[in-house]
Design a protein around this motif. Structure first.
Motif, PDB file in Angstrom:
ATOM      1  N   GLU A 109      55.322 -40.101  38.341  1.00 45.66           N
ATOM      2  CA  GLU A 109      54.096 -40.402  37.552  1.00 45.66           C
ATOM      3  C   GLU A 109      54.632 -40.061  36.073  1.00 45.66           C
ATOM      4  O   GLU A 109      54.110 -40.838  35.036  1.00 45.66           O
ATOM      5  N   ASP A 151      49.777 -43.951  44.534  1.00 49.77           N
ATOM      6  CA  ASP A 151      49.704 -42.553  44.717  1.00 49.77           C
ATOM      7  C   ASP A 151      50.621 -42.047  45.842  1.00 49.77           C
ATOM      8  O   ASP A 151      50.070 -42.229  47.158  1.00 49.77           O
ATOM      9  N   ARG A 152      51.721 -41.297  45.388  1.00 52.22           N
ATOM     10  CA  ARG A 152      52.748 -40.980  46.366  1.00 52.22           C
ATOM     11  C   ARG A 152      52.001 -39.828  47.193  1.00 52.22           C
ATOM     12  O   ARG A 152      52.569 -39.518  48.515  1.00 52.22           O
ATOM     13  N   SER A 177      47.867 -44.247  41.528  1.00 51.54           N
ATOM     14  CA  SER A 177      48.011 -42.937  41.585  1.00 51.54           C
ATOM     15  C   SER A 177      47.072 -42.084  40.401  1.00 51.54           C
ATOM     16  O   SER A 177      47.132 -42.556  39.310  1.00 51.54           O
TER      17      SER A 177
END
Ligand code: UD1
Length: 419
Positions: A191, A232-233, A21
């Motif tokens: 995050e 990394d969504r 991410s």
């Protein structure tokens, strides 16, 4: 200037491995400044914003090596407290070095940030909170000049608005402050939880007291660690939309589906067939896409960083849809370009009114910000013929190897280097 050529309309099929991410890596890299010991970070995505943050650390005196274990950051000789405009102007997250520098040295001079042109993006919430930790500051010629003459001192701070960056900056700063800090009305994006996990591993004392309240007890000793950043969504969401919009069939690997439940549920409502396992998501796009109303909101709500992508999907829905953007005031810059491709979207205040049943036509396009750029690729993937997307430096800030990943699942997409 580089550009992308996309030849639609192809169904995407295959596997995509998600990168680390960007938005978790940025605060974690900044937080390494707290420590004088070596830290190894794994899974940092190879994107421009991460390069910029690492350059910013180098300019502050950090030593950075890339080895087979990951990115090694050694701050034992790091002494500078000045973050220049040149490095902070392209990336708002540059302001995240203010917290650790203040915690470590009691003073810092950091340029006011730039970043995507998606709103005025002030840092008043950060600064107000720092002043509660004993920081005095002034703004002079585009720089924040901040001092804590007696060092940072823990305090109770209630954020007037949920802000990802302010929550991160204050959590990082409070880890070395004297005494206890209680932060309430915090952002709780995944995050931020990743940053907290990193800091705990580093030796910081941090505890969630309730959903949006966190307690930090200052420490003065940190450990040498290695840490892998989360997936990394937003990249996941982007590829899910790519599958949904092309009636594709994708297996997305290296994810934790429970973290993006909101996005998965929403895509299911539009008609996509989605099944999940521990570390993967399988999606099959449906021929019939259903319209809907949606609002962006802080986590666990629908993320503003996926608003442009979902808008492209809703352009192809069977009826009209509405998206309300609640986080940034100017985040509809993709609309004009999508309309040039045949979409019918009108803006009323912070709402986009989207007419369904759009067949995108190929066009020559201009990317305006990071997520807007990717929305143009998505639309182009469905358009019959060649689209050209200019100014893709925006895209390169946040998507690792996007054309390689898309090519692997059947897209026809090329980067033109000297266009
Ligand atoms: C982070 C993300 C970004 C995402 C955003 C919202 C990173 C590097 N970037 O940005 O991708 O779109 O969260 O999820 O993680 N605000 C103020 N004053 C402040 C701070 C913020 O008014 O001092 C406002 C902003 O203008 C915005 C809102 O608060 O309207 C939310 O911003 P914030 O959550 O701080 O976003 P960023 O941390 O900049």
């Amino acid at each position: 200037m580089q550009k992308l050529e996309v030849f639609g309309a192809k169904k995407l099929k295959g596997q995509i491995k998600i990168s680390g991410s960007k938005n978790a890596s940025l605060p974690i890299i900044a937080a390494t400044l707290l420590s004088n010991k070596k830290i190894i970070l794994k899974e940092l995505p190879k994107v421009r914003d991460i390069e910029t943050m690492l350059s910013l650390l180098k300019s502050l005196g950090s030593q950075i090596k890339f080895n087979k274990d990951g990115t090694e950051i050694d701050n034992s000789k790091q002494k500078k407290k000045f973050a220049s405009y040149n490095l902070v102007k392209t990336m708002r997250a540059g302001i995240l070095v203010l917290g650790p520098l203040l915690a470590k040295f009691g003073s810092a001079k950091v340029s006011l940030p730039g970043g995507c042109a998606i709103g005025s993006r002030p840092i008043d919430i950060h600064l107000k909170a720092f002043s509660k930790l004993g920081v005095r500051y002034k703004i002079d010629q585009g720089y924040v000049i901040a001092n804590a003459p007696k060092g940072l001192k823990g305090n109770k701070i209630h954020f007037s608005k949920v802000s990802v960056g302010a929550t991160e900056n204050l959590i990082i700063a409070a880890t070395l402050a004297k005494g206890t800090t209680l932060l309430s009305n915090c952002a709780i994006e995944p995050e931020i939880l990743d940053l907290v996990n990193f800091l705990k591993k580093l030796g910081c004392k941090i505890k969630w007291i309730s959903k949006r309240t966190i307690e930090i007890i200052g420490v003065n000793k940190l450990k040498e660690i290695s840490y892998s950043v989360m997936f990394d969504r937003i990249e996941v969401g982007t590829y899910l939309v790519a599958a949904a919009i092309t009636q594709g069939n994708l297996m997305i690997k290296n994810v934790k589906p429970e973290i993006i439940r909101t996005e998965i549920d929403l895509l299911k409502k539009t008609g996509a067939k989605i099944t999940t396992k521990k570390n993967e998501i399988k999606i099959i796009g449906s021929k019939k896409i259903k319209s809907m109303k949606l609002k962006t909101a802080p986590y666990p709500g629908f993320p503003t960083d996926l608003q442009a992508q979902i808008m492209v999907l809703l352009c192809k829905a069977n009826n009209n849809s509405i998206i309300q953007e609640n986080i940034f005031e100017n985040r509809f810059m993709h609309v004009a370009e999508l309309n040039r491709m045949g979409a019918k979207i009108s803006i009323q205040g912070n709402k986009a009114l989207i007419t369904g049943n759009t067949n995108f036509a190929p066009a020559e396009l201009m990317a305006t910000d990071l997520r807007a750029s990717v929305s143009l690729i998505l639309a182009a993937l469905t358009a019959n013929g060649k689209s050209t997307i200019n100014r893709i430096y925006h895209l390169d800030r946040g998507y690792e190897n996007i054309e390689k990943k898309l090519k692997k699942v059947g897209a026809k997409i090329n980067r033109i280097k000297n266009g």
